[in-house]
Write a protein that holds these residues in place. Structure first.
Motif, PDB file in Angstrom:
ATOM      1  N   ARG A   1       5.066  53.433  17.823  1.00  0.00           N
ATOM      2  CA  ARG A   1       5.429  52.748  18.650  1.00  0.00           C
ATOM      3  C   ARG A   1       6.996  52.803  18.800  1.00  0.00           C
ATOM      4  N   LEU A   2       7.779  53.668  18.262  1.00  0.00           N
ATOM      5  CA  LEU A   2       9.152  53.680  18.455  1.00  0.00           C
ATOM      6  C   LEU A   2       9.700  53.720  19.750  1.00  0.00           C
ATOM      7  N   GLN A   3       8.951  54.557  20.623  1.00  0.00           N
ATOM      8  CA  GLN A   3       9.564  54.595  21.931  1.00  0.00           C
ATOM      9  C   GLN A   3       9.192  53.689  22.974  1.00  0.00           C
TER      10      GLN A   3
ATOM     11  N   SER B   1      10.843  44.569  23.494  1.00  0.00           N
ATOM     12  CA  SER B   1      10.237  43.287  23.964  1.00  0.00           C
ATOM     13  C   SER B   1       8.813  43.002  23.768  1.00  0.00           C
ATOM     14  N   GLY B   2       7.981  44.191  23.851  1.00  0.00           N
ATOM     15  CA  GLY B   2       6.796  43.915  23.801  1.00  0.00           C
ATOM     16  C   GLY B   2       6.053  43.649  22.291  1.00  0.00           C
ATOM     17  N   LEU B   3       6.716  43.475  21.267  1.00  0.00           N
ATOM     18  CA  LEU B   3       6.444  43.093  20.099  1.00  0.00           C
ATOM     19  C   LEU B   3       6.122  41.697  19.954  1.00  0.00           C
ATOM     20  N   SER B   4       5.586  41.313  18.714  1.00  0.00           N
ATOM     21  CA  SER B   4       4.993  40.058  18.290  1.00  0.00           C
ATOM     22  C   SER B   4       6.536  39.436  17.856  1.00  0.00           C
ATOM     23  N   GLY B   5       6.654  37.973  17.774  1.00  0.00           N
ATOM     24  CA  GLY B   5       7.792  37.327  17.575  1.00  0.00           C
ATOM     25  C   GLY B   5       8.305  37.842  16.037  1.00  0.00           C
ATOM     26  N   GLY B   6       7.263  38.070  15.247  1.00  0.00           N
ATOM     27  CA  GLY B   6       7.543  38.385  13.873  1.00  0.00           C
ATOM     28  C   GLY B   6       7.894  39.686  13.751  1.00  0.00           C
ATOM     29  N   GLN B   7       7.367  40.741  14.599  1.00  0.00           N
ATOM     30  CA  GLN B   7       7.879  42.007  14.413  1.00  0.00           C
ATOM     31  C   GLN B   7       9.270  42.125  15.031  1.00  0.00           C
ATOM     32  N   GLN B   8       9.521  41.486  16.217  1.00  0.00           N
ATOM     33  CA  GLN B   8      10.897  41.389  16.724  1.00  0.00           C
ATOM     34  C   GLN B   8      11.951  40.964  15.835  1.00  0.00           C
ATOM     35  N   GLN B   9      11.477  39.871  15.049  1.00  0.00           N
ATOM     36  CA  GLN B   9      12.832  39.647  14.160  1.00  0.00           C
ATOM     37  C   GLN B   9      12.587  40.573  12.969  1.00  0.00           C
ATOM     38  N   ARG B  10      11.616  41.004  12.705  1.00  0.00           N
ATOM     39  CA  ARG B  10      12.189  42.152  11.439  1.00  0.00           C
ATOM     40  C   ARG B  10      12.824  43.446  11.967  1.00  0.00           C
ATOM     41  N   VAL B  11      12.511  43.570  13.380  1.00  0.00           N
ATOM     42  CA  VAL B  11      13.372  44.746  13.802  1.00  0.00           C
ATOM     43  C   VAL B  11      14.858  44.354  14.051  1.00  0.00           C
ATOM     44  N   CYS B  12      15.150  43.079  14.163  1.00  0.00           N
ATOM     45  CA  CYS B  12      16.342  42.552  14.053  1.00  0.00           C
ATOM     46  C   CYS B  12      16.914  42.696  12.947  1.00  0.00           C
ATOM     47  N   ILE B  13      16.223  42.513  11.896  1.00  0.00           N
ATOM     48  CA  ILE B  13      16.619  42.624  10.198  1.00  0.00           C
ATOM     49  C   ILE B  13      17.015  44.085  10.240  1.00  0.00           C
ATOM     50  N   ALA B  14      15.820  44.992  10.863  1.00  0.00           N
ATOM     51  CA  ALA B  14      16.100  46.344  10.463  1.00  0.00           C
ATOM     52  C   ALA B  14      17.423  46.852  11.143  1.00  0.00           C
ATOM     53  N   ARG B  15      17.742  46.481  12.370  1.00  0.00           N
ATOM     54  CA  ARG B  15      19.023  46.688  13.076  1.00  0.00           C
ATOM     55  C   ARG B  15      20.189  46.501  12.427  1.00  0.00           C
TER      56      ARG B  15
ATOM     57  N   VAL C   1      12.302  50.128  20.600  1.00  0.00           N
ATOM     58  CA  VAL C   1      12.348  49.997  19.167  1.00  0.00           C
ATOM     59  C   VAL C   1      13.414  50.780  18.394  1.00  0.00           C
ATOM     60  N   TYR C   2      13.322  52.176  18.614  1.00  0.00           N
ATOM     61  CA  TYR C   2      14.081  53.210  17.925  1.00  0.00           C
ATOM     62  C   TYR C   2      15.487  52.954  18.582  1.00  0.00           C
ATOM     63  N   ASP C   3      15.999  52.583  19.657  1.00  0.00           N
ATOM     64  CA  ASP C   3      17.192  52.496  20.248  1.00  0.00           C
ATOM     65  C   ASP C   3      17.826  51.372  19.786  1.00  0.00           C
TER      66      ASP C   3
END
Length: 251
Positions: free
Chosen positions: A141-143, A147-161, A102-104
């Motif tokens: 869970r930053l490290q 890929s282990g996140l839920s779909g909604g979390q993955q999309q919000r990480v994409c937004i954060a990126r 997640v961090y990277d």
């Protein structure tokens, strides 16, 4: 009335000999959410991708007309395309995280743009995840692999990126179409919050979503703009019968 952040002037786009956009001259207001609606194949996603030159990556595409970000013609000679995409970020329909933590994932853009200091990267990652309304869920869970996140979390990480490089505009192509209802609500609330700092354009097939999250709405049909208006007006008093038919589900 807010200033216009992005505007197009007689924009036409061709895939080979097929014309996909026809004489598009519209503006996206600064600090507002603009919904792009219309049936599949109408040109709304094609239009969205012209706003940060994503079509440069596709062979056999020809573009005529102009797209202005503030006063800069983004298709003009000598434009720094990498710099443009830093100013105009993109979030796709399916979460497209990199195979890393997640961090990277969030730190990727700042590192590409030369940020090496660990403390600064830490601050950017936290700020971006907070802005994407996912920090509290992922701070421990930053490290771990994203890929282990839920779909909604993955999309919000994409937004954060996308937010990590401090864009001025955020383009979102059906960002909730692959999400469950709870995750959709969270992303919709996030979109409403983001307009406090960013200009946002969202492609959606969901009329209720467009009504909930947007300030302005643009209706595309057959590669043309049929109507562009404040959302409350378009959904209550559309000027074109085709707009009313589409909003009411008659085609």
């Amino acid at each position: 009335m807010a200033a216009v952040k992005i505007r197009t002037d007689q924009l036409n786009l061709y895939y080979g000999s097929r014309q996909a956009l026809r004489n598009i001259s519209i503006g996206l207001r600064s600090g507002a959410v603009t919904a792009l609606i219309g049936p599949s194949g109408c040109g709304k996603s094609t239009f969205l991708k012209t706003l940060n030159r994503m079509h440069d990556l596709i062979d056999n595409v020809r573009i005529e007309g102009s797209v202005y970000l503030d006063d800069m013609d983004i298709y003009g000679a000598g434009v720094d395309v990498e710099g443009l995409r830093r100013r105009v970020g993109m979030v796709f329909q399916q979460p497209n995280l990199f195979p890393m933590s997640v961090y990277d994932n969030v730190a990727y853009g700042p590192r590409v743009h030369g940020v090496k200091d660990k403390d600064r990267l830490d601050r950017i990652v936290e700020r971006s995840l907070r802005e994407a309304a996912v920090w509290e869920e992922l701070r421990e869970r930053l490290q771990r692999p994203a890929s282990g996140l839920s779909g909604g979390q993955q999309q919000r990480v994409c937004i954060a990126r996308a937010l990590a490089v401090e864009p001025e505009v955020l383009l979102m192509d059906e960002p909730t179409s692959a999400l469950d209802p709870v995750s959709t609500i969270r992303v919709e609330q996030l979109i409403r919050d983001l307009k406090k700092q960013y200009t946002v354009a969202v492609v959606t097939h969901n009329m209720q979503q467009a009504a909930r999250v947007s300030d302005d709405t643009i209706f595309f049909l057959g590669g043309e703009v049929v109507e562009c208006a404040p959302t409350y007006r378009m959904f209550s008093r559309p000027l074109d019968r085709r707009t009313r038919d589409y909003i009411d589900g008659r085609f």
